[in-house]
Write a protein that holds these residues in place. Structure first.
Motif, mmCIF file in Angstrom:
data_model
loop_
_atom_site.group_PDB
_atom_site.id
_atom_site.type_symbol
_atom_site.label_atom_id
_atom_site.label_comp_id
_atom_site.label_asym_id
_atom_site.label_seq_id
_atom_site.Cartn_x
_atom_site.Cartn_y
_atom_site.Cartn_z
ATOM 1 N N GLY A 137 52.465 111.906 -67.687
ATOM 2 C CA GLY A 137 51.753 110.612 -66.959
ATOM 3 C C GLY A 137 51.086 109.651 -67.547
ATOM 4 N N HIS A 138 51.291 108.277 -67.956
ATOM 5 C CA HIS A 138 50.616 107.484 -68.729
ATOM 6 C C HIS A 138 50.234 106.607 -67.581
ATOM 7 C CE1 HIS A 138 52.836 109.817 -71.583
ATOM 8 N NE2 HIS A 138 51.567 109.866 -72.602
ATOM 9 N N PHE A 139 49.050 106.019 -67.625
ATOM 10 C CA PHE A 139 49.069 105.078 -66.656
ATOM 11 C C PHE A 139 48.318 103.828 -67.047
ATOM 12 C CE2 PHE A 139 50.258 108.245 -63.393
ATOM 13 C CZ PHE A 139 49.909 107.991 -62.016
ATOM 14 N N ARG A 160 57.901 107.119 -61.766
ATOM 15 C CA ARG A 160 59.200 106.900 -63.139
ATOM 16 C C ARG A 160 59.862 105.590 -62.674
ATOM 17 N NH1 ARG A 160 60.940 111.887 -62.592
ATOM 18 N NH2 ARG A 160 62.729 111.387 -60.739
ATOM 19 N N GLU A 161 60.630 105.591 -61.393
ATOM 20 C CA GLU A 161 61.421 104.067 -61.009
ATOM 21 C C GLU A 161 60.772 103.140 -61.104
ATOM 22 O OE1 GLU A 161 63.746 105.743 -58.457
ATOM 23 O OE2 GLU A 161 64.282 107.678 -59.137
ATOM 24 N N ALA A 162 59.189 102.813 -60.670
ATOM 25 C CA ALA A 162 58.533 101.377 -60.650
ATOM 26 C C ALA A 162 57.335 101.653 -61.398
ATOM 27 C CB ALA A 162 58.580 101.167 -59.223
ATOM 28 N N PRO A 163 57.690 101.376 -62.615
ATOM 29 C CA PRO A 163 56.814 101.687 -63.752
ATOM 30 C C PRO A 163 55.597 100.289 -63.276
ATOM 31 C CG PRO A 163 58.859 100.878 -64.672
ATOM 32 C CD PRO A 163 59.108 101.327 -63.533
ATOM 33 N N VAL A 164 56.793 98.998 -63.113
ATOM 34 C CA VAL A 164 55.491 98.107 -63.162
ATOM 35 C C VAL A 164 54.316 97.832 -61.630
ATOM 36 C CG1 VAL A 164 55.712 95.316 -63.170
ATOM 37 C CG2 VAL A 164 57.068 96.159 -64.513
ATOM 38 N N ALA A 165 55.402 97.843 -60.277
ATOM 39 C CA ALA A 165 54.825 98.064 -59.415
ATOM 40 C C ALA A 165 52.995 99.419 -58.899
ATOM 41 C CB ALA A 165 55.676 98.153 -57.956
ATOM 42 N N SER A 166 53.783 100.532 -59.632
ATOM 43 C CA SER A 166 52.444 101.490 -59.886
ATOM 44 C C SER A 166 51.519 101.182 -61.210
ATOM 45 C CB SER A 166 53.307 103.177 -59.591
ATOM 46 O OG SER A 166 54.174 103.226 -61.156
ATOM 47 N N GLY A 167 52.158 101.209 -62.527
ATOM 48 C CA GLY A 167 50.870 101.014 -63.404
ATOM 49 C C GLY A 167 51.433 101.943 -64.235
ATOM 50 N N CYS A 168 52.543 102.774 -63.890
ATOM 51 C CA CYS A 168 52.304 103.908 -64.545
ATOM 52 C C CYS A 168 53.586 104.006 -65.404
ATOM 53 C CB CYS A 168 53.194 105.244 -63.417
ATOM 54 S SG CYS A 168 53.581 106.815 -64.494
ATOM 55 N N LEU A 178 42.527 104.562 -65.017
ATOM 56 C CA LEU A 178 41.923 105.568 -63.768
ATOM 57 C C LEU A 178 42.691 104.455 -62.637
ATOM 58 C CD1 LEU A 178 41.022 108.092 -62.817
ATOM 59 C CD2 LEU A 178 38.790 106.697 -63.152
ATOM 60 N N ARG A 179 42.468 102.994 -62.567
ATOM 61 C CA ARG A 179 42.385 102.686 -60.988
ATOM 62 C C ARG A 179 43.741 102.510 -60.929
ATOM 63 N NH1 ARG A 179 43.633 96.624 -61.780
ATOM 64 N NH2 ARG A 179 43.117 96.702 -63.566
ATOM 65 N N HIS A 180 44.633 102.468 -61.542
ATOM 66 C CA HIS A 180 46.453 102.094 -61.305
ATOM 67 C C HIS A 180 46.303 103.610 -60.188
ATOM 68 C CE1 HIS A 180 45.996 98.934 -63.576
ATOM 69 N NE2 HIS A 180 46.859 97.883 -62.938
ATOM 70 N N MET A 181 46.171 104.934 -61.169
ATOM 71 C CA MET A 181 46.449 106.338 -60.981
ATOM 72 C C MET A 181 45.762 106.210 -59.490
ATOM 73 S SD MET A 181 45.036 109.764 -62.582
ATOM 74 C CE MET A 181 46.065 108.753 -64.744
ATOM 75 N N GLU A 182 44.297 105.391 -59.165
ATOM 76 C CA GLU A 182 43.729 105.966 -57.889
ATOM 77 C C GLU A 182 44.224 105.414 -56.530
ATOM 78 O OE1 GLU A 182 38.824 107.176 -58.647
ATOM 79 O OE2 GLU A 182 39.592 104.417 -59.249
ATOM 80 N N ARG A 183 45.409 104.200 -57.668
ATOM 81 C CA ARG A 183 45.206 103.616 -56.521
ATOM 82 C C ARG A 183 46.679 103.263 -56.032
ATOM 83 N NH1 ARG A 183 47.903 97.179 -59.253
ATOM 84 N NH2 ARG A 183 49.746 99.101 -59.491
#
Length: 364
Positions: A288-290, A257-265, A293-298
């Protein structure tokens, strides 16, 4: 309840025979716990999932501003309404309460009849919605059948599993890193990585309040509903859950929630499930919205917060075995471009996807 529980996984659950991307499951691997997934009817080419929300300063304001009445009359009570409905509430980072309804259509003709009904659209599209005491938002997903996966417990019906329009089968892929991708049929031939240049960058000029926006998500946006319930736990297992697992879960959700750019979320909503009367149900779930799929897996495979969740969950399964009373489930939808409807009227500027991606202002 589902139409039937199948004894074995159908052929499509294993992925197409022309698979070009190997499964992650190791030969001979057997999961510690048998898990289940939904199967759409043979004539169902795609699923529609709608997240319909209202936000305001408190529950009372939302309840008296028309949203609940619209849901009961024009969604739940509609002749072409969804096959199953869930309800939830949460307080967002801006301090606003949100009431959320998740609705599923397996029959495309029913969804179109509902969507295009003037009576359904009248309240939602009214010009004064942007001047009301509450904001409203809707995220209506078009999900081809080969771009989804799910995982449930047989004895805890949840999400689309509760619909009598689907079958439920024992999934052959669960209990290891990479199982989520293995359960998505299209992932056998498509990495589902999204556009290589897709990034999260805030867009200027979207104040949200007093405005109505339609946002266009990128190809392969990955949406997940992930839930856990403590309602069936005895005192000992509940204490163990709170001591070892609830903390890592909260920390993982906080990071996303707090790191969208870093996480891709791009968006993470942590919600408490409610019943039709507005009473809390002992279940939390994340929406959640990523970026892909690659970002979610990361995050799932490479970040310490998810490693802590996974490790605590596996330890719990080993500790309790078949006596484990924790129930979890999730659904993942990988969205193609086109006919995805993300709209926000009079909402806080950080609501959902409002601050990201291409968009069009609809109120002039």
């Amino acid at each position: 309840m589902p139409r039937r529980f199948l004894d074995d996984a159908p052929p499509e659950a294993w992925g197409p025979p022309e698979r070009t991307i190997p499964v992650r499951r190791k030969p001979g691997f057997e999961p510690a716990v048998r898990r289940w997934a939904f199967r759409l009817p043979d004539d169902c080419a795609q699923l529609r999932v709608a997240f319909l929300g209202a936000q305001g300063p408190d529950d009372a304001t939302i309840e008296h501003d028309g949203f609940a009445d619209w849901i009961e009359r024009q969604v739940v009570g509609h002749a072409s309404g969804p096959t199953v409905v869930d309800r939830a509430r949460f307080t967002d980072p801006a301090g606003l309460r949100n009431h959320v309804v998740a609705a599923y259509w397996v029959d495309e003709a029913h969804h179109l009849a509902w969507r295009d009904d003037p009576a359904v659209r009248r309240w939602w599209d009214a010009p004064d919605r942007v001047r009301a005491r509450t904001g409203i938002w809707r995220e209506i997903l078009r999900v081809p059948r080969d771009r989804q996966e799910s995982i449930y417990w047989r004895d805890y019906p949840a999400g689309l599993m509760r619909s009598d329009a689907v079958d439920v089968y024992p999934t052959p892929y669960c209990g290891y890193y990479g199982a989520m991708r293995d359960r998505i049929p299209l992932a056998a031939v498509d990495p589902l990585d999204g556009p290589p240049d897709a990034v999260l960058a805030p867009r200027a000029g979207r104040d949200g309040f007093g405005q109505r926006w339609r946002i266009v998500p990128p190809h392969d946006l990955a949406v997940i509903r992930s839930a856990n319930t403590w309602g069936r736990m005895d005192d000992g297992q509940l204490a163990d859950y709170r001591a070892h697992l609830s903390g890592p879960l909260e920390q993982g959700m906080a990071f996303l929630r707090e790191a969208p750019v870093a996480s891709g979320c791009a968006s993470l909503r942590m919600m408490r499930t409610h019943d039709s009367r507005g009473a809390e149900v002992p279940e939390d779930h994340a929406l959640g919205h990523f970026l892909s799929l690659r970002h979610m897996e990361r995050w799932a495979e490479g970040h310490a917060t998810h490693a802590a969740i996974f490790g605590a969950a596996i330890s719990r399964y080993r500790r309790y075995g078949a006596a484990n009373q924790l129930r979890t489930w999730h659904e993942v939808f990988i969205l193609p471009e086109g006919d995805q409807r993300f709209e926000y009227a009079n909402c806080h500027p950080a609501t959902g996807l409002l601050r990201w991606f291409d968009g069009e202002r609809l109120d002039g």
